[in-house]
Design a protein around this motif. Structure first.
Motif, PDB file in Angstrom:
ATOM      1  N   VAL A 236       0.843  -1.190   0.000  1.00 31.05           N
ATOM      2  CA  VAL A 236       0.000   0.000   0.000  1.00 31.05           C
ATOM      3  C   VAL A 236       0.881   1.242   0.000  1.00 31.05           C
ATOM      4  CG1 VAL A 236      -0.217   0.046   2.526  1.00 31.05           C
ATOM      5  CG2 VAL A 236      -2.009   1.067   1.134  1.00 31.05           C
ATOM      6  N   GLY A 237       0.410   2.292  -0.659  1.00 30.61           N
ATOM      7  CA  GLY A 237       1.154   3.548  -0.702  1.00 30.61           C
ATOM      8  C   GLY A 237       0.303   4.639  -1.313  1.00 30.61           C
ATOM      9  N   SER A 238       0.950   5.683  -1.819  1.00 29.35           N
ATOM     10  CA  SER A 238       0.246   6.791  -2.459  1.00 29.35           C
ATOM     11  C   SER A 238      -0.290   6.358  -3.819  1.00 29.35           C
ATOM     12  CB  SER A 238       1.188   7.984  -2.634  1.00 29.35           C
ATOM     13  OG  SER A 238       1.562   8.477  -1.380  1.00 29.35           O
ATOM     14  N   TYR A 239      -1.401   6.959  -4.217  1.00 28.18           N
ATOM     15  CA  TYR A 239      -2.003   6.632  -5.509  1.00 28.18           C
ATOM     16  C   TYR A 239      -1.059   7.022  -6.629  1.00 28.18           C
ATOM     17  CZ  TYR A 239      -5.421   6.311  -9.250  1.00 28.18           C
ATOM     18  OH  TYR A 239      -6.078   5.965 -10.408  1.00 28.18           O
ATOM     19  N   ARG A 240      -0.879   6.113  -7.592  1.00 20.78           N
ATOM     20  CA  ARG A 240       0.080   6.315  -8.675  1.00 20.78           C
ATOM     21  C   ARG A 240      -0.526   6.955  -9.911  1.00 20.78           C
ATOM     22  NH1 ARG A 240       2.056   0.191  -8.778  1.00 20.78           N
ATOM     23  NH2 ARG A 240      -0.191  -0.003  -8.619  1.00 20.78           N
ATOM     24  N   GLY A 241      -1.826   7.116  -9.955  1.00 20.58           N
ATOM     25  CA  GLY A 241      -2.466   7.661 -11.149  1.00 20.58           C
ATOM     26  C   GLY A 241      -2.727   9.148 -11.036  1.00 20.58           C
ATOM     27  N   GLY A 242      -3.501   9.640 -11.995  1.00 13.25           N
ATOM     28  CA  GLY A 242      -3.913  11.041 -11.986  1.00 13.25           C
ATOM     29  C   GLY A 242      -4.973  11.262 -10.935  1.00 13.25           C
ATOM     30  N   PRO A 243      -5.864  12.243 -11.135  1.00 11.46           N
ATOM     31  CA  PRO A 243      -6.868  12.497 -10.112  1.00 11.46           C
ATOM     32  C   PRO A 243      -7.404  11.172  -9.604  1.00 11.46           C
ATOM     33  CG  PRO A 243      -7.250  13.852 -12.035  1.00 11.46           C
ATOM     34  CD  PRO A 243      -6.110  12.943 -12.351  1.00 11.46           C
ATOM     35  N   PRO A 244      -7.704  11.005  -8.403  1.00  7.03           N
ATOM     36  CA  PRO A 244      -8.706  11.680  -7.635  1.00  7.03           C
ATOM     37  C   PRO A 244      -8.232  12.557  -6.501  1.00  7.03           C
ATOM     38  CG  PRO A 244      -8.678   9.413  -6.998  1.00  7.03           C
ATOM     39  CD  PRO A 244      -7.581   9.620  -7.975  1.00  7.03           C
ATOM     40  N   GLY A 245      -7.001  12.898  -6.379  1.00 11.04           N
ATOM     41  CA  GLY A 245      -6.619  13.865  -5.359  1.00 11.04           C
ATOM     42  C   GLY A 245      -5.381  13.458  -4.591  1.00 11.04           C
ATOM     43  N   PRO A 246      -4.778  14.436  -3.926  1.00  5.84           N
ATOM     44  CA  PRO A 246      -3.511  14.205  -3.243  1.00  5.84           C
ATOM     45  C   PRO A 246      -3.619  13.336  -1.989  1.00  5.84           C
ATOM     46  CG  PRO A 246      -4.288  16.422  -2.809  1.00  5.84           C
ATOM     47  CD  PRO A 246      -5.227  15.812  -3.823  1.00  5.84           C
ATOM     48  N   ASP A 247      -4.833  13.181  -1.435  1.00  2.00           N
ATOM     49  CA  ASP A 247      -4.940  12.376  -0.222  1.00  2.00           C
ATOM     50  C   ASP A 247      -5.285  10.918  -0.523  1.00  2.00           C
ATOM     51  OD1 ASP A 247      -7.660  12.570  -0.884  1.00  2.00           O
ATOM     52  OD2 ASP A 247      -8.267  12.696   1.213  1.00  2.00           O
ATOM     53  N   ALA A 248      -5.257  10.533  -1.804  1.00  4.64           N
ATOM     54  CA  ALA A 248      -5.626   9.169  -2.185  1.00  4.64           C
ATOM     55  C   ALA A 248      -4.451   8.215  -2.015  1.00  4.64           C
ATOM     56  CB  ALA A 248      -6.123   9.135  -3.625  1.00  4.64           C
ATOM     57  N   GLY A 249      -4.735   7.096  -1.386  1.00  4.73           N
ATOM     58  CA  GLY A 249      -3.776   6.007  -1.292  1.00  4.73           C
ATOM     59  C   GLY A 249      -4.169   4.918  -2.270  1.00  4.73           C
ATOM     60  N   GLU A 250      -3.286   3.954  -2.445  1.00  2.23           N
ATOM     61  CA  GLU A 250      -3.582   2.862  -3.367  1.00  2.23           C
ATOM     62  C   GLU A 250      -3.122   1.544  -2.763  1.00  2.23           C
ATOM     63  OE1 GLU A 250      -2.607   1.368  -7.940  1.00  2.23           O
ATOM     64  OE2 GLU A 250      -1.984   3.358  -7.301  1.00  2.23           O
ATOM     65  N   LEU A 251      -3.992   0.556  -2.854  1.00  2.00           N
ATOM     66  CA  LEU A 251      -3.612  -0.811  -2.533  1.00  2.00           C
ATOM     67  C   LEU A 251      -3.027  -1.378  -3.826  1.00  2.00           C
ATOM     68  CD1 LEU A 251      -3.676  -3.155  -0.458  1.00  2.00           C
ATOM     69  CD2 LEU A 251      -5.845  -3.839  -1.516  1.00  2.00           C
ATOM     70  N   TYR A 252      -1.701  -1.508  -3.850  1.00  2.00           N
ATOM     71  CA  TYR A 252      -1.026  -1.967  -5.064  1.00  2.00           C
ATOM     72  C   TYR A 252      -1.234  -3.455  -5.292  1.00  2.00           C
ATOM     73  CZ  TYR A 252       1.677   2.374  -4.272  1.00  2.00           C
ATOM     74  OH  TYR A 252       2.072   3.668  -4.044  1.00  2.00           O
ATOM     75  N   ALA A 253      -1.289  -4.221  -4.221  1.00  2.00           N
ATOM     76  CA  ALA A 253      -1.401  -5.671  -4.352  1.00  2.00           C
ATOM     77  C   ALA A 253      -1.887  -6.269  -3.051  1.00  2.00           C
ATOM     78  CB  ALA A 253      -0.037  -6.268  -4.707  1.00  2.00           C
ATOM     79  N   LEU A 254      -2.585  -7.388  -3.170  1.00  2.00           N
ATOM     80  CA  LEU A 254      -2.974  -8.189  -2.018  1.00  2.00           C
ATOM     81  C   LEU A 254      -3.119  -9.627  -2.506  1.00  2.00           C
ATOM     82  CD1 LEU A 254      -5.474  -7.364   0.781  1.00  2.00           C
ATOM     83  CD2 LEU A 254      -5.379  -9.635  -0.191  1.00  2.00           C
ATOM     84  N   TYR A 255      -2.316 -10.511  -1.955  1.00  2.00           N
ATOM     85  CA  TYR A 255      -2.361 -11.930  -2.326  1.00  2.00           C
ATOM     86  C   TYR A 255      -2.267 -12.789  -1.083  1.00  2.00           C
ATOM     87  CZ  TYR A 255      -1.675 -10.447  -7.107  1.00  2.00           C
ATOM     88  OH  TYR A 255      -1.843  -9.850  -8.323  1.00  2.00           O
ATOM     89  N   VAL A 256      -2.997 -13.886  -1.097  1.00  2.00           N
ATOM     90  CA  VAL A 256      -2.969 -14.890  -0.034  1.00  2.00           C
ATOM     91  C   VAL A 256      -2.628 -16.221  -0.703  1.00  2.00           C
ATOM     92  CG1 VAL A 256      -4.420 -16.131   1.635  1.00  2.00           C
ATOM     93  CG2 VAL A 256      -4.656 -13.652   1.364  1.00  2.00           C
ATOM     94  N   ARG A 257      -1.884 -17.052   0.026  1.00  2.00           N
ATOM     95  CA  ARG A 257      -1.595 -18.386  -0.516  1.00  2.00           C
ATOM     96  C   ARG A 257      -2.907 -19.018  -0.974  1.00  2.00           C
ATOM     97  NH1 ARG A 257       1.496 -21.655   3.909  1.00  2.00           N
ATOM     98  NH2 ARG A 257      -0.277 -22.999   3.482  1.00  2.00           N
ATOM     99  N   PRO A 258      -2.968 -19.533  -2.200  1.00  2.00           N
ATOM    100  CA  PRO A 258      -4.233 -20.063  -2.720  1.00  2.00           C
ATOM    101  C   PRO A 258      -4.885 -21.111  -1.825  1.00  2.00           C
ATOM    102  CG  PRO A 258      -2.690 -19.784  -4.515  1.00  2.00           C
ATOM    103  CD  PRO A 258      -1.930 -19.510  -3.241  1.00  2.00           C
ATOM    104  N   ASP A 259      -4.101 -21.951  -1.164  1.00  2.00           N
ATOM    105  CA  ASP A 259      -4.684 -22.983  -0.303  1.00  2.00           C
ATOM    106  C   ASP A 259      -5.259 -22.416   0.993  1.00  2.00           C
ATOM    107  OD1 ASP A 259      -1.912 -22.500   0.399  1.00  2.00           O
ATOM    108  OD2 ASP A 259      -2.032 -24.246   1.741  1.00  2.00           O
ATOM    109  N   LEU A 260      -5.031 -21.134   1.258  1.00  2.00           N
ATOM    110  CA  LEU A 260      -5.544 -20.505   2.475  1.00  2.00           C
ATOM    111  C   LEU A 260      -6.592 -19.424   2.188  1.00  2.00           C
ATOM    112  CD1 LEU A 260      -2.195 -20.201   4.469  1.00  2.00           C
ATOM    113  CD2 LEU A 260      -4.043 -21.860   4.807  1.00  2.00           C
TER     114      LEU A 260
END
Length: 189
Positions: free
Chosen positions: A78-102
């Protein structure tokens, strides 16, 4: 399943890369071309991840979910949003993965809650993420967690195939402020 979340260390990189590549192959089978998924390499991913982890200007915070036995079971970034708008206070979830068996054991929800908390701590008022349009399982996961598609679409190339991704967002609620001391009772004024 008992899970605790902490920041990723270099010792976690191989496990995180195995989770990421395995997660891609599991989640995107039938969506992303099989040749693209087969070409993914845990070793190459680990090399890239180590290089990113060592950068002083690293763009995000890597988090790992760890089981009671110390095994890494999931990863989020997670970090700051990498795209254009929606604003300076936007964060971004870049990735989320869980082991497939779990998957389905609550690890993803725990990782997401921690990523949201970190984003709020970093001053982000909204968290955005991108999900492949055909990834109905992930879309359902995020929608259940309170995220909504906001109409933005981008297309990414996966080998010879271009696939649409939808942007989702969710406002983050900061922790309530402590009551001020010595506040005047409005009924006495």
């Amino acid at each position: 399943m008992m899970t605790h979340v902490r920041e990723m260390t270099e010792a976690d990189v191989d496990a995180v890369s195995a989770i990421r590549v395995g997660g891609w192959r599991h989640a995107y089978a039938g969506i992303v071309p099989a040749s693209y998924l087969a070409a993914m390499s845990v070793e190459e991913d680990a090399l890239r991840r180590r290089a990113l982890l060592r950068r002083p200007d690293r763009p995000g915070t890597d988090l790992v979910a760890v089981g009671a036995d110390g095994t890494v079971t999931g990863w989020a970034c997670v970090g700051s949003y990498r795209g254009g708008p929606p604003g300076p206070d936007a964060g971004e979830l870049y990735a989320l993965y869980v082991r497939p068996d779990l998957m389905g054991t609550g690890i993803g929800r725990t990782l997401l809650a921690t990523a949201e908390s970190r984003a709020a701590d970093q001053g982000h008022g909204t968290l955005l993420l991108w999900v492949l349009a055909d990834n109905t399982r992930a879309r359902h996961f995020y929608e259940t967690a309170g995220y909504t598609a906001d109409g933005a679409v981008q297309h990414d190339d996966y080998g010879p195939t271009e696939l649409p991704e939808l942007r989702y967002h969710r406002p983050l609620h900061p922790a309530p402020a402590a009551p001020a001391t010595g506040a005047v009772n409005p009924g006495n004024g």
